[in-house]
Motif scaffolding. Sequence first.
Motif, PDB file in Angstrom:
ATOM      1  N   GLU A   1      42.052  44.151  21.598  1.00 55.95           N
ATOM      2  CA  GLU A   1      43.339  43.453  21.586  1.00 55.95           C
ATOM      3  C   GLU A   1      43.332  42.273  22.558  1.00 55.95           C
ATOM      4  O   GLU A   1      43.835  41.195  22.235  1.00 55.95           O
ATOM      5  CB  GLU A   1      44.483  44.426  21.919  1.00 55.95           C
TER       6      GLU A   1
ATOM      7  N   PHE B   1      50.637  46.949  22.915  1.00 55.01           N
ATOM      8  CA  PHE B   1      50.236  45.612  22.531  1.00 55.01           C
ATOM      9  C   PHE B   1      51.324  44.567  22.757  1.00 55.01           C
ATOM     10  O   PHE B   1      51.131  43.407  22.469  1.00 55.01           O
ATOM     11  CB  PHE B   1      49.729  45.611  21.090  1.00 55.01           C
TER      12      PHE B   1
ATOM     13  N   ARG C   1      41.335  39.594  20.943  1.00 54.53           N
ATOM     14  CA  ARG C   1      42.079  38.977  19.837  1.00 54.53           C
ATOM     15  C   ARG C   1      43.105  37.984  20.368  1.00 54.53           C
ATOM     16  O   ARG C   1      43.239  36.872  19.868  1.00 54.53           O
ATOM     17  CB  ARG C   1      42.771  40.060  19.007  1.00 54.53           C
ATOM     18  N   ARG C   2      43.823  38.393  21.409  1.00 55.04           N
ATOM     19  CA  ARG C   2      44.876  37.532  21.964  1.00 55.04           C
ATOM     20  C   ARG C   2      44.319  36.366  22.775  1.00 55.04           C
ATOM     21  O   ARG C   2      44.894  35.282  22.771  1.00 55.04           O
ATOM     22  CB  ARG C   2      45.793  38.341  22.878  1.00 55.04           C
TER      23      ARG C   2
END
Length: 171
Positions: free
Chosen positions: A33, A4, A36-37
């Motif tokens: 992920e 990550f 989310r980013r």
Amino acid sequence: MSDFDEPVDHLAMQAERALESGELAKAEQLYAEVARRRPERADAHLGLARIALQQGRPADALKALPNALRADPQLLAAYELLALLGRHGGVGDMAIEWLEFGARQLPREPRLFAWLVHLYASEGRTEDLTMCLEHFGRLSGLTRRRAAILFTRDAALPEDLKSRIAIAAGF
């Protein structure tokens, strides 16, 4: 460096490779992920929807697909999955709503209108079905009746839907 800490593009590539190789849990973790980013990345939301469908979780796919379309309103793969869910998942109204949104984004894309023909027929929306057949026909160089014949020749289409399409075409 953990997974990550890596750049988002690299995570997205890893997620796609994991999905292609059947590592669904890993792919889901990576796509989540990325989403989310970078919530504006349609590929992450689409990947999450594809995984959810493969795992038999259509409700989760229905949550991810609108996010994909908000990120990229021209993402045909997301509309295709919504059409599939609309026809086989009992969420015809929601699928129609999003496919109509897609039709406004891509008014010259015949596949969107083909998917809408099926959904309008399934939902018994005869007036919408008639207009959609007309538009699909124009895009395909066919009359409304010829377009209807094209749809009614689909062996996988139930007889009641074929009948609705024929009636909407004026047969």
